[in-house]
Design a protein around this motif. Structure first.
Motif, PDB file in Angstrom:
ATOM      1  N   SER A 374       0.822  -1.213   0.000  1.00  0.00           N
ATOM      2  CA  SER A 374       0.000   0.000   0.000  1.00  0.00           C
ATOM      3  C   SER A 374       0.856   1.263   0.000  1.00  0.00           C
ATOM      4  N   LEU A 375       1.993   1.234   0.674  1.00  0.00           N
ATOM      5  CA  LEU A 375       2.893   2.389   0.632  1.00  0.00           C
ATOM      6  C   LEU A 375       3.400   2.627  -0.780  1.00  0.00           C
ATOM      7  N   ALA A 376       3.776   1.561  -1.457  1.00  0.00           N
ATOM      8  CA  ALA A 376       4.266   1.687  -2.831  1.00  0.00           C
ATOM      9  C   ALA A 376       3.162   2.193  -3.763  1.00  0.00           C
ATOM     10  N   THR A 377       1.951   1.675  -3.567  1.00  0.00           N
ATOM     11  CA  THR A 377       0.840   2.110  -4.406  1.00  0.00           C
ATOM     12  C   THR A 377       0.511   3.578  -4.167  1.00  0.00           C
ATOM     13  N   SER A 378       0.650   4.022  -2.922  1.00  0.00           N
ATOM     14  CA  SER A 378       0.376   5.423  -2.593  1.00  0.00           C
ATOM     15  C   SER A 378       1.436   6.353  -3.188  1.00  0.00           C
ATOM     16  N   VAL A 379       2.699   5.964  -3.060  1.00  0.00           N
ATOM     17  CA  VAL A 379       3.801   6.833  -3.481  1.00  0.00           C
ATOM     18  C   VAL A 379       4.046   6.762  -4.978  1.00  0.00           C
ATOM     19  N   PHE A 380       3.845   5.585  -5.570  1.00  0.00           N
ATOM     20  CA  PHE A 380       4.172   5.398  -6.981  1.00  0.00           C
ATOM     21  C   PHE A 380       2.938   5.147  -7.854  1.00  0.00           C
ATOM     22  N   GLY A 381       2.273   4.015  -7.672  1.00  0.00           N
ATOM     23  CA  GLY A 381       1.179   3.633  -8.561  1.00  0.00           C
ATOM     24  C   GLY A 381       0.035   4.618  -8.613  1.00  0.00           C
ATOM     25  N   GLY A 382      -0.481   5.010  -7.448  1.00  0.00           N
ATOM     26  CA  GLY A 382      -1.627   5.902  -7.420  1.00  0.00           C
ATOM     27  C   GLY A 382      -1.358   7.263  -8.022  1.00  0.00           C
ATOM     28  N   LEU A 383      -0.093   7.677  -8.002  1.00  0.00           N
ATOM     29  CA  LEU A 383       0.265   8.974  -8.564  1.00  0.00           C
ATOM     30  C   LEU A 383       0.567   8.904 -10.061  1.00  0.00           C
ATOM     31  N   THR A 384       0.620   7.706 -10.620  1.00  0.00           N
ATOM     32  CA  THR A 384       1.007   7.554 -12.025  1.00  0.00           C
ATOM     33  C   THR A 384       0.120   8.344 -12.985  1.00  0.00           C
ATOM     34  N   PRO A 385      -1.221   8.264 -12.892  1.00  0.00           N
ATOM     35  CA  PRO A 385      -2.037   9.045 -13.828  1.00  0.00           C
ATOM     36  C   PRO A 385      -1.812  10.554 -13.717  1.00  0.00           C
ATOM     37  N   VAL A 386      -1.777  11.084 -12.475  1.00  0.00           N
ATOM     38  CA  VAL A 386      -1.646  12.537 -12.323  1.00  0.00           C
ATOM     39  C   VAL A 386      -0.237  13.002 -12.698  1.00  0.00           C
ATOM     40  N   ILE A 387       0.798  12.232 -12.345  1.00  0.00           N
ATOM     41  CA  ILE A 387       2.168  12.612 -12.707  1.00  0.00           C
ATOM     42  C   ILE A 387       2.364  12.524 -14.210  1.00  0.00           C
ATOM     43  N   SER A 388       1.844  11.483 -14.827  1.00  0.00           N
ATOM     44  CA  SER A 388       1.972  11.338 -16.277  1.00  0.00           C
ATOM     45  C   SER A 388       1.280  12.487 -17.004  1.00  0.00           C
ATOM     46  N   THR A 389       0.072  12.827 -16.546  1.00  0.00           N
ATOM     47  CA  THR A 389      -0.658  13.947 -17.150  1.00  0.00           C
ATOM     48  C   THR A 389       0.098  15.260 -16.951  1.00  0.00           C
ATOM     49  N   TYR A 390       0.650  15.443 -15.762  1.00  0.00           N
ATOM     50  CA  TYR A 390       1.348  16.687 -15.435  1.00  0.00           C
ATOM     51  C   TYR A 390       2.635  16.853 -16.248  1.00  0.00           C
ATOM     52  N   ILE A 391       3.458  15.798 -16.336  1.00  0.00           N
ATOM     53  CA  ILE A 391       4.745  15.958 -17.016  1.00  0.00           C
ATOM     54  C   ILE A 391       4.572  16.088 -18.531  1.00  0.00           C
ATOM     55  N   VAL A 392       3.517  15.500 -19.061  1.00  0.00           N
ATOM     56  CA  VAL A 392       3.229  15.707 -20.486  1.00  0.00           C
ATOM     57  C   VAL A 392       2.857  17.169 -20.722  1.00  0.00           C
ATOM     58  N   GLU A 393       2.023  17.724 -19.843  1.00  0.00           N
ATOM     59  CA  GLU A 393       1.584  19.122 -19.961  1.00  0.00           C
ATOM     60  C   GLU A 393       2.752  20.083 -19.792  1.00  0.00           C
ATOM     61  N   GLN A 394       3.650  19.785 -18.849  1.00  0.00           N
ATOM     62  CA  GLN A 394       4.753  20.698 -18.547  1.00  0.00           C
ATOM     63  C   GLN A 394       5.892  20.615 -19.562  1.00  0.00           C
ATOM     64  N   THR A 395       6.170  19.419 -20.057  1.00  0.00           N
ATOM     65  CA  THR A 395       7.292  19.246 -20.985  1.00  0.00           C
ATOM     66  C   THR A 395       6.890  19.352 -22.444  1.00  0.00           C
ATOM     67  N   GLY A 396       5.621  19.112 -22.706  1.00  0.00           N
ATOM     68  CA  GLY A 396       5.178  19.103 -24.091  1.00  0.00           C
ATOM     69  C   GLY A 396       5.566  17.833 -24.826  1.00  0.00           C
ATOM     70  N   SER A 397       6.135  16.882 -24.104  1.00  0.00           N
ATOM     71  CA  SER A 397       6.571  15.622 -24.709  1.00  0.00           C
ATOM     72  C   SER A 397       5.570  14.518 -24.398  1.00  0.00           C
ATOM     73  N   GLN A 398       5.025  13.902 -25.415  1.00  0.00           N
ATOM     74  CA  GLN A 398       4.054  12.828 -25.222  1.00  0.00           C
ATOM     75  C   GLN A 398       4.700  11.554 -24.676  1.00  0.00           C
ATOM     76  N   SER A 399       5.994  11.427 -24.815  1.00  0.00           N
ATOM     77  CA  SER A 399       6.698  10.235 -24.327  1.00  0.00           C
ATOM     78  C   SER A 399       7.276  10.432 -22.926  1.00  0.00           C
ATOM     79  N   ALA A 400       7.032  11.589 -22.312  1.00  0.00           N
ATOM     80  CA  ALA A 400       7.591  11.910 -20.991  1.00  0.00           C
ATOM     81  C   ALA A 400       7.217  10.917 -19.889  1.00  0.00           C
ATOM     82  N   PRO A 401       6.023  10.275 -19.910  1.00  0.00           N
ATOM     83  CA  PRO A 401       5.709   9.314 -18.853  1.00  0.00           C
ATOM     84  C   PRO A 401       6.731   8.181 -18.720  1.00  0.00           C
ATOM     85  N   ALA A 402       7.528   7.964 -19.756  1.00  0.00           N
ATOM     86  CA  ALA A 402       8.559   6.925 -19.699  1.00  0.00           C
ATOM     87  C   ALA A 402       9.533   7.178 -18.554  1.00  0.00           C
TER      88      ALA A 402
END
Length: 436
Positions: A374-402
């Motif tokens: 649950s700690l891993a899911t909270s720190v990493f997995g659960g944040l994946t959609p919002v972090i992926s959306t955020y870094i694409v928006e900030q960098t302009g790179s569609q491959s940034a979630p990598a």
């Protein structure tokens, strides 16, 4: 006579696997739906100036619910280790069902205002609290009914059952998008899959109610108190944290290739809703096939070699794969990328889940697994959609979630090396806890 007994035992084990993973199905089904219909949920329950703002708010609610997982693990984990696997899993199902009903039937923002967002928040917190020990409880149950030679294979069905939920939810979503217009889906039809989930809850209660307590737990002469369990967890905090970091890769990969895929395909790559759902169905089917294979490989070749090799492959393949996809976007290319990521995730997870049940002290197996996961899911997995959306928006790179996937791979690579090399675990653990 011996053959008949063996066949009866095999049938009983298959039935137990089906019954215990049924609740796992519901948990993942609801979590996946929230990601699948994030755009429509945001428009229904949040007042926002832009589609991007509504989407971010929805994914933040999605992520915040994961903060309840460690709390659920610390509260419910000791309960399961003290009172039994069966009773604990019935309780998690009850809490999970409550959250499902709240999300399915809460009126929208236009009807009850800010109360809509608050109720959705409460429903998600309830689901997060329950999920904090659901995966751990199911994994430990499967591990305890397995034999030494097939623990990886048997425990892999915890994750495999989740893929059935992904496929079912995506197929249902595909059908809804074929029957209703985009306006109808946005207005009310997105609720249909959530209501379907509520309708199958009684059947899952029936299946879980037929579970038998594991012999491993029932045969113990001493069941520790909550205080003793928490004390043992504190004593073994290093292995719990190491387990958490090992889970980073599996939870990040899972939420990227399943929950985030529909949004990534539609909002970032500009594929159609139908194409994104086809990709999701495909990856769910791929995961379902390869997760048990990952468990078999872990049984045959050992946990360490699978875990280390998969994290290295993810580290060096994530960016080239997404970069290739985003420079020549098509459904076919997305399916190829998802297939590769699915195989890497499945093989890693097939070895990880059984390893996590084996490195935890026996008396706190459920609590230790649940806290780490649950700690891993909270720190990493659960944040994946919002972090992926955020870094694409900030960098302009569609491959940034990598880069987020690569970060998780590095973390897990270090943690796995620590557990097997520094802690000197066997290549194939013999269900023995590591005292650090």
């Amino acid at each position: 006579m011996v053959q008949a007994q063996a066949e009866q035992q095999s049938t009983s084990r298959v039935r137990a696997i089906f019954n215990v993973t049924s609740g796992n199905f519901l948990e993942q089904y609801d979590f996946f739906l929230f990601g699948l219909y994030a755009k429509f949920i945001g428009e229904t329950f949040f007042k926002s100036e832009s589609a991007y703002a509504a989407l971010i708010k929805t994914f933040l609610i999605f992520a915040v619910s994961f903060l309840m997982r460690p709390i659920g693990a610390l509260v419910l984990g000791p309960y399961v280790d003290r009172i039994g696997r069966r009773k604990g899993l019935m309780l998690t199902l009850t809490i999970m069902a409550f959250g499902s009903v709240v999300i399915a039937f809460t009126p929208g923002y236009e009807t009850i205002g800010i109360a809509a967002a608050v109720l959705i928040f409460v429903g998600r917190l309830a689901q997060g609290f329950s999920a904090g020990v659901e995966l751990g409880g199911v994994s430990v149950y499967l591990s305890e009914i397995a034999d030494e030679h097939n623990k990886g294979f048997i425990t892999s069905w915890q994750s495999a059952s989740q893929q059935v939920a992904v496929i079912f939810a995506a197929l249902l979503g595909f059908g809804i998008h074929q029957i209703f217009t985009e306006q109808q889906v946005s207005a009310w039809a997105w609720r249909i899959p959530f209501i379907v989930g509520c309708l199958i809850i009684p059947a899952i209660f029936y299946l879980r109610g037929n579970l038998q307590e594991t012999e491993d737990f029932a045969s113990r002469k001493h069941h520790p108190t909550t205080k003793e369990i928490l004390s043992t967890l504190a004593k073994n905090w290093k292995i719990v944290i190491a387990g958490m970091l090992m889970v980073a890769t599996t939870t990040t990969m899972f939420y990227f290739i399943t929950v985030y895929t529909p949004t990534y395909g539609k909002e970032i790559l500009h594929l159609t809703s139908t194409q994104s759902l086809i990709a999701t169905i495909f990856v769910g089917a791929s995961n379902f096939i390869f997760l048990p294979i990952g468990g078999i490989l872990a049984d045959k070749f050992g946990r360490k070699v699978i875990l280390l090799s998969m994290t290295i492959l993810i580290l060096f393949s994530a960016y080239p794969l997404l970069n290739w996809l985003t420079h020549d976007i098509s459904l076919a290319h997305m399916l190829v990328v998802l297939f590769v990521l699915s195989v890497l995730y499945s093989f890693y997870n097939g070895a990880l889940v059984v390893t996590l049940t084996e490195i935890m002290p026996k008396t706190v197996r459920t609590a230790g697994f649940s806290v780490a996961y649950s700690l891993a899911t909270s720190v990493f997995g659960g944040l994946t959609p919002v972090i992926s959306t955020y870094i694409v928006e900030q960098t302009g790179s569609q491959s940034a979630p990598a880069f987020w996937l690569m970060t998780a791979a590095v973390v897990s690579l270090i943690a796995t090396s620590y557990v097997f090399m520094v802690a000197k675990m066997h290549v194939v653990p013999k269900a023995a806890a590591v005292e650090l």
